[in-house]
Design an enzyme around this catalytic site. Sequence first.
Site, short mmCIF file in Angstrom:
data_model
loop_
_atom_site.label_atom_id
_atom_site.label_comp_id
_atom_site.label_asym_id
_atom_site.label_seq_id
_atom_site.Cartn_x
_atom_site.Cartn_y
_atom_site.Cartn_z
N ILE A 175 -3.13 -86.75 -13.51
CA ILE A 175 -3.84 -85.57 -12.99
C ILE A 175 -3.78 -84.41 -13.98
CG2 ILE A 175 -3.91 -83.88 -11.13
CD1 ILE A 175 -2.62 -86.02 -9.33
N SER A 202 1.88 -81.61 -2.14
CA SER A 202 1.57 -82.92 -1.58
C SER A 202 1.58 -82.84 -0.07
CB SER A 202 2.60 -83.95 -2.06
OG SER A 202 2.53 -85.14 -1.30
N TYR A 217 12.16 -85.46 -2.05
CA TYR A 217 10.80 -85.28 -2.55
C TYR A 217 9.98 -84.46 -1.55
CZ TYR A 217 6.02 -86.24 -4.02
OH TYR A 217 4.71 -86.10 -4.41
#
Length: 377
Positions: A48, A170, A197
């Site tokens: 990305i 995210s 995460y």
Amino acid sequence: MEALLLGVGLLLGAYVLVYYNLVKAPPCGGISNLRGRTAVVTGANSGIGKMTALELARRGARVVLACRSRERGEAAAFDIRQESGNNEVIFMALDLASLASVRAFAAAFLSSEPRLDILIHNAGISSCGRTQEAFNLLLRVNHIGPFLLTYLLLPRLKTCAPSRVVVVSSAAHRRGRLDFKRLDRPVVGWRQELRAYADSKLANVLFARELATQLVGTGVTCYAAHPGPVNSELFLRHIPGWLRPLLRPLAWLMLRAPRGGAQTPLYCALQEGIEPLSGRYFANCRVEEVPPAARDDQAAHRLWEASKRLAGLGPGENAEPNEDPQPEDPGVPSSLSTPHPEEPTVSEPYPSPQSSPDLSKVTRRIRVKTEPETQVS
């Protein structure tokens, strides 16, 4: 045979519906001409980040690829220069796991680059791999490092305002729960990695929210961006080797290509008129509501203070450098700053596929007041 064909047709139709409704990313519009503006993209050597840097370069921006690996970073910079036709793409070393590296990058950037219009925090990790540290490596790379880098570069962003900060987050933030008593504890085992995460992605969303509050009235706006489900190195990096051949075809069918994943971060960096939405979370190039934990202003401020401590910023440390504001040209309307009419600074030599501009002129250097390192990784 007819039943088989019918089944294949139904599966193909279902896939098309899923692809165009859930997988395919809407294209980014926004400002088409970025000549004279400077962008920093972390983790831009692949995936990305590389696609984001490529699009910025195609639109004429001077792009700094902030990457850990010199070899891969230089190779990516060369690829982007070749593909975009833009010679103003360079590599600068940055390891977000090291606070000393973050400070060194900021000092080098501020002393060599007169502008910073767009800062995109793309770099991140989803697992600690085999690395064992005495701190939470996922939080350090995904949040603390970007926090410190933003803090140190804020004076330049303010000088070049209107400017933007984009934090790539995210959908995993929805599973995050920050425990401020255990923020920096080492992560052990895959279950803790999954939790850490998600926590780091929640920290990204809260960081963008608090940063927007801190920057009200400065002309600097910030956004959290979800790239969507992307088939990138981050997805396959920590999957066992024997399983990768089985997952690659599925990933190719069901996940976005990195170019698609770059669209929402690019939208947040370039779309005109979204300044009133500073601090919000974007997905598929539009604002998306977040759960209560991700819009808790008290938690966001508490995270800001905890992040300053973990980044080694003393209570009296001031990130403001000793520099004079650069004048802007009011004749060109834009949601980003109007470029200052001067030669760009080249921080290091590099091979050029295109004819390079005349760099013999003396470029303006900025003296930066540096502070002693209070914590290194």
